[in-house]
Design an enzyme around this catalytic site. Structure first.
Site, mmCIF file in Angstrom:
data_model
loop_
_atom_site.group_PDB
_atom_site.id
_atom_site.type_symbol
_atom_site.label_atom_id
_atom_site.label_comp_id
_atom_site.label_asym_id
_atom_site.label_seq_id
_atom_site.Cartn_x
_atom_site.Cartn_y
_atom_site.Cartn_z
ATOM 1 N N ASN A 37 0.816 -1.206 0.000
ATOM 2 C CA ASN A 37 0.000 0.000 0.000
ATOM 3 C C ASN A 37 0.859 1.270 0.000
ATOM 4 O O ASN A 37 1.671 1.496 0.893
ATOM 5 C CB ASN A 37 -0.908 -0.014 1.237
ATOM 6 C CG ASN A 37 -2.065 0.951 1.110
ATOM 7 O OD1 ASN A 37 -2.208 1.661 0.120
ATOM 8 N ND2 ASN A 37 -2.920 0.983 2.124
ATOM 9 N N HIS A 122 -14.374 -4.280 11.373
ATOM 10 C CA HIS A 122 -13.998 -2.945 11.819
ATOM 11 C C HIS A 122 -15.233 -2.088 12.037
ATOM 12 O O HIS A 122 -15.952 -1.792 11.080
ATOM 13 C CB HIS A 122 -13.123 -2.266 10.777
ATOM 14 C CG HIS A 122 -11.753 -2.846 10.652
ATOM 15 N ND1 HIS A 122 -10.703 -2.139 10.110
ATOM 16 C CD2 HIS A 122 -11.247 -4.053 11.012
ATOM 17 C CE1 HIS A 122 -9.614 -2.892 10.123
ATOM 18 N NE2 HIS A 122 -9.921 -4.056 10.657
ATOM 19 N N ARG A 147 -13.409 -5.000 16.013
ATOM 20 C CA ARG A 147 -12.447 -3.960 16.362
ATOM 21 C C ARG A 147 -13.175 -2.635 16.429
ATOM 22 O O ARG A 147 -13.910 -2.284 15.502
ATOM 23 C CB ARG A 147 -11.329 -3.894 15.321
ATOM 24 C CG ARG A 147 -10.141 -3.054 15.768
ATOM 25 C CD ARG A 147 -9.143 -2.839 14.648
ATOM 26 N NE ARG A 147 -9.502 -1.680 13.832
ATOM 27 C CZ ARG A 147 -8.699 -1.152 12.904
ATOM 28 N NH1 ARG A 147 -7.513 -1.679 12.663
ATOM 29 N NH2 ARG A 147 -9.083 -0.102 12.195
ATOM 30 N N TYR A 159 -6.802 8.613 12.283
ATOM 31 C CA TYR A 159 -6.522 7.443 11.450
ATOM 32 C C TYR A 159 -7.253 6.238 12.032
ATOM 33 O O TYR A 159 -7.206 5.987 13.234
ATOM 34 C CB TYR A 159 -5.011 7.176 11.419
ATOM 35 C CG TYR A 159 -4.594 6.089 10.461
ATOM 36 C CD1 TYR A 159 -4.442 6.361 9.105
ATOM 37 C CD2 TYR A 159 -4.349 4.796 10.901
ATOM 38 C CE1 TYR A 159 -4.060 5.373 8.218
ATOM 39 C CE2 TYR A 159 -3.967 3.805 10.029
ATOM 40 C CZ TYR A 159 -3.817 4.097 8.685
ATOM 41 O OH TYR A 159 -3.439 3.102 7.814
ATOM 42 N N ASP A 210 -6.997 -0.973 17.896
ATOM 43 C CA ASP A 210 -5.726 -0.742 17.212
ATOM 44 C C ASP A 210 -5.232 0.658 17.555
ATOM 45 O O ASP A 210 -5.907 1.653 17.292
ATOM 46 C CB ASP A 210 -5.938 -0.870 15.692
ATOM 47 C CG ASP A 210 -4.642 -0.860 14.903
ATOM 48 O OD1 ASP A 210 -3.592 -0.533 15.481
ATOM 49 O OD2 ASP A 210 -4.695 -1.166 13.700
ATOM 50 N N HIS A 212 -2.342 1.815 16.273
ATOM 51 C CA HIS A 212 -1.627 2.262 15.068
ATOM 52 C C HIS A 212 -0.237 2.830 15.381
ATOM 53 O O HIS A 212 0.162 3.866 14.848
ATOM 54 C CB HIS A 212 -2.464 3.302 14.305
ATOM 55 C CG HIS A 212 -3.703 2.722 13.687
ATOM 56 N ND1 HIS A 212 -4.965 3.054 14.102
ATOM 57 C CD2 HIS A 212 -3.862 1.806 12.703
ATOM 58 C CE1 HIS A 212 -5.863 2.381 13.404
ATOM 59 N NE2 HIS A 212 -5.216 1.616 12.538
ATOM 60 N N GLU A 236 -3.763 -3.760 19.765
ATOM 61 C CA GLU A 236 -2.903 -3.968 18.591
ATOM 62 C C GLU A 236 -1.999 -2.774 18.321
ATOM 63 O O GLU A 236 -2.425 -1.621 18.437
ATOM 64 C CB GLU A 236 -3.813 -4.218 17.378
ATOM 65 C CG GLU A 236 -3.111 -4.311 16.050
ATOM 66 C CD GLU A 236 -4.096 -4.334 14.900
ATOM 67 O OE1 GLU A 236 -3.669 -4.047 13.763
ATOM 68 O OE2 GLU A 236 -5.288 -4.622 15.118
ATOM 69 N N GLU A 262 1.815 -6.421 11.630
ATOM 70 C CA GLU A 262 1.334 -6.289 10.249
ATOM 71 C C GLU A 262 2.350 -5.604 9.342
ATOM 72 O O GLU A 262 2.304 -5.777 8.125
ATOM 73 C CB GLU A 262 0.000 -5.551 10.202
ATOM 74 C CG GLU A 262 0.056 -4.074 10.510
ATOM 75 C CD GLU A 262 -1.321 -3.428 10.430
ATOM 76 O OE1 GLU A 262 -1.498 -2.548 9.570
ATOM 77 O OE2 GLU A 262 -2.201 -3.801 11.221
ATOM 78 N N ARG A 283 0.881 -10.773 13.994
ATOM 79 C CA ARG A 283 -0.039 -10.322 12.956
ATOM 80 C C ARG A 283 0.607 -10.235 11.576
ATOM 81 O O ARG A 283 0.068 -9.598 10.671
ATOM 82 C CB ARG A 283 -0.616 -8.949 13.332
ATOM 83 C CG ARG A 283 -1.379 -8.961 14.650
ATOM 84 C CD ARG A 283 -2.354 -7.809 14.735
ATOM 85 N NE ARG A 283 -3.389 -7.956 13.732
ATOM 86 C CZ ARG A 283 -3.530 -7.170 12.673
ATOM 87 N NH1 ARG A 283 -2.677 -6.193 12.429
ATOM 88 N NH2 ARG A 283 -4.510 -7.369 11.822
ATOM 89 N N HIS A 312 -3.039 -9.825 9.713
ATOM 90 C CA HIS A 312 -3.569 -8.624 9.071
ATOM 91 C C HIS A 312 -4.439 -9.031 7.885
ATOM 92 O O HIS A 312 -4.095 -9.945 7.134
ATOM 93 C CB HIS A 312 -2.385 -7.776 8.601
ATOM 94 C CG HIS A 312 -2.741 -6.507 7.920
ATOM 95 N ND1 HIS A 312 -3.510 -5.525 8.504
ATOM 96 C CD2 HIS A 312 -2.407 -6.036 6.690
ATOM 97 C CE1 HIS A 312 -3.638 -4.516 7.680
ATOM 98 N NE2 HIS A 312 -2.988 -4.787 6.564
ATOM 99 N N ASP A 316 -6.089 -3.337 2.082
ATOM 100 C CA ASP A 316 -4.860 -3.089 1.327
ATOM 101 C C ASP A 316 -4.211 -4.390 0.887
ATOM 102 O O ASP A 316 -3.167 -4.384 0.246
ATOM 103 C CB ASP A 316 -3.871 -2.239 2.134
ATOM 104 C CG ASP A 316 -3.430 -2.898 3.433
ATOM 105 O OD1 ASP A 316 -4.165 -3.767 3.945
ATOM 106 O OD2 ASP A 316 -2.349 -2.548 3.938
ATOM 107 N N GLU A 339 -8.183 -11.006 10.785
ATOM 108 C CA GLU A 339 -8.825 -9.750 10.411
ATOM 109 C C GLU A 339 -9.528 -9.920 9.072
ATOM 110 O O GLU A 339 -8.998 -10.557 8.163
ATOM 111 C CB GLU A 339 -7.776 -8.636 10.305
ATOM 112 C CG GLU A 339 -8.352 -7.288 9.949
ATOM 113 C CD GLU A 339 -7.300 -6.193 9.899
ATOM 114 O OE1 GLU A 339 -7.663 -5.007 9.961
ATOM 115 O OE2 GLU A 339 -6.094 -6.534 9.794
ATOM 116 N N TRP A 402 7.002 8.250 16.406
ATOM 117 C CA TRP A 402 7.024 6.970 17.111
ATOM 118 C C TRP A 402 6.676 5.887 16.123
ATOM 119 O O TRP A 402 5.745 5.419 15.886
ATOM 120 C CB TRP A 402 6.077 6.982 18.303
ATOM 121 C CG TRP A 402 6.519 7.958 19.335
ATOM 122 C CD1 TRP A 402 5.799 8.998 19.838
ATOM 123 C CD2 TRP A 402 7.785 8.035 19.993
ATOM 124 N NE1 TRP A 402 6.528 9.703 20.753
ATOM 125 C CE2 TRP A 402 7.768 9.122 20.858
ATOM 126 C CE3 TRP A 402 8.955 7.270 19.915
ATOM 127 C CZ2 TRP A 402 8.845 9.477 21.665
ATOM 128 C CZ3 TRP A 402 10.033 7.639 20.702
ATOM 129 C CH2 TRP A 402 9.959 8.719 21.573
#
Length: 402
Positions: A37, A122, A147, A159, A210, A212, A236, A262, A283, A312, A316, A339, A402
């Site tokens: 992606n 999701h 999730r 996000y 998640d 992220h 996650e 992922e 994942r 994952h 994508d 997922e 991060w």
């Protein structure tokens, strides 16, 4: 069974996908997903300019040898571009081998370990109230695990939260858009979401979240601790995993189950996380971690340390990866969850498949191979469109690192 042709197919039915098709002199062909992606064309070049010329003429049945050839034969090993390209070759070759054996892929891997593959969907909304409503929608659709993501008060966008609730696609522009982020505001809002969800729906369904990669180890520990009363299935990607030791501090301060992987491209990215039991779910995905051959090694290592798979499976990844994953999940002994984000009707038409969703589980098909094909004439009607994932800045304008 010689490889006589290998070609790359790029298509964009709602989003970009890269597919590798390998053809043998016996008329059997296999397809593998090569989608990365936001960096799709880098994998196209790696395949067309470097790997395919070396692949032609090889014996398609020698899957392990071909994998080792492309991995060990490259001075510059690993990395997402190279491992995605190798994964596409690997999955296509497993597809060919299963078709030649006239059996579905899971049988070739060793047969069933379960009758169905539990998946999670999701649910997201701009507010806690919207997310709670969306979780109820997924429960009504039959999901056993959901999730949950929500917007953060005081931030204009988050996000993981989208306008389209069923077909979420975060790559949203031909140049990266920029989101403003505040970890402190996020840490204050997430526990309120899960408190409301448990008050509304009780504890009969699995809930996941998640982060992220947006927390430091200490922030992740604080988040995990605050979520303990709500019994999450997992938290996650709370911490970026370049520093695997960072998970020690995270692990020491919470009993909330930890999932990550992922964005990993090899077993070396998770060796320490697994061997020190710093995570509960791995994942990694077939398409970005070297294919079925390499993912088997990761799963076997994880099994030694009581760690389960939780691959994952967002949009994508093309239906090819989902099909291969459901076969892998049906076989792998230390399965945890899969997922599952639904693809659009346009994508499903380009990639006809025989896996299916039933009452919270994915059911594998019985066609020889991984059960996914590509309609090349239809794929040609959807040309590539540049699309990037957004980037984050802190409220003072600092690039979030991060």
């Amino acid at each position: 069974m010689k490889i006589i042709e290998a070609k790359v197919i790029v298509t964009c039915p709602s989003r970009n996908f890269v597919t590798l098709k390998i053809v043998t002199d016996e008329g059997i062909y296999g397809i593998g997903d090569a989608t990365l992606n936001g960096r799709e064309l880098a994998v196209v070049s790696y395949l067309e300019d470097h790997l395919i010329p070396c692949l032609l003429g090889k014996d398609a049945s020698r899957i392990e040898d071909i994998w080792q050839y492309f991995y060990r034969g490259a001075y510059w090993r690993r990395g997402p571009v190279g491992m995605t390209a190798i994964a596409a070759i690997d999955v296509a070759l497993w597809d060919i081998k299963a078709k030649a054996a006239n059996m579905p892929l899971y049988q070739l891997l060793g047969g069933r370990s379960r009758d169905g593959v539990m998946v999670y969907g999701h649910a997201n909304g701009n507010t806690i109230e919207e997310t709670v409503e969306e979780v109820g929608r997924y429960i009504d659709m039959g999901y056993k695990a959901i999730r949950a993501q929500t917007g953060v008060p005081g931030l204009s966008s988050t996000y993981g939260v989208s306008k389209d609730k069923l077909f979420y696609e975060p790559a949203d522009a031909n140049l990266p858009s920029e989101n403003i982020w505040s970890t402190s505001k996020y840490l204050n809002s997430v526990p309120k979401l899960f408190e409301t969800l448990r008050d509304t729906y009780g504890y009969d369904h699995h809930l996941l979240h998640d982060a992220h990669h947006r927390c430091t180890p200490l922030e992740a520990a604080q988040l995990g601790k605050s979520l303990e009363p709500y019994k999450l299935f997992w938290l996650e990607d709370a911490v970026p995993a370049e520093l695997q030791e960072g998970f020690r501090l995270f692990r020491q301060h919470t009993t909330t189950p930890i999932a990550v992987g992922e964005v990993f491209s090899s077993i070396h990215d998770c060796q320490q996380l697994i061997s020190e039991q710093l995570i509960d779910y791995i994942r990694t995905t077939i398409v970005h971690a070297g294919g079925i051959s390499h993912l088997r090694r990761i799963a076997h290592l994880a099994e030694l340390y009581h760690i389960r798979t939780g691959f994952h499976g967002a949009t994508d990844l093309s239906p090819i990866t989902m099909g291969a994953a459901v076969h892998f999940d049906t076989w792998v002994p230390n399965f945890g969850i899969q997922e599952y984000m639904r693809h659009t009707e346009e994508t499903d038409a380009v990639f006809p498949h025989d896996y299916r969703f039933e009452k919270g589980f994915m059911k594998v098909g019985e066609k020889p191979g991984h059960g996914v094909d590509i309609d090349e004439s239809l794929a040609a009607k959807y040309p590539y469109k540049p699309a990037y994932l957004p980037v984050n800045r802190l409220e003072d304008g600092t690039m979030y690192n991060w």
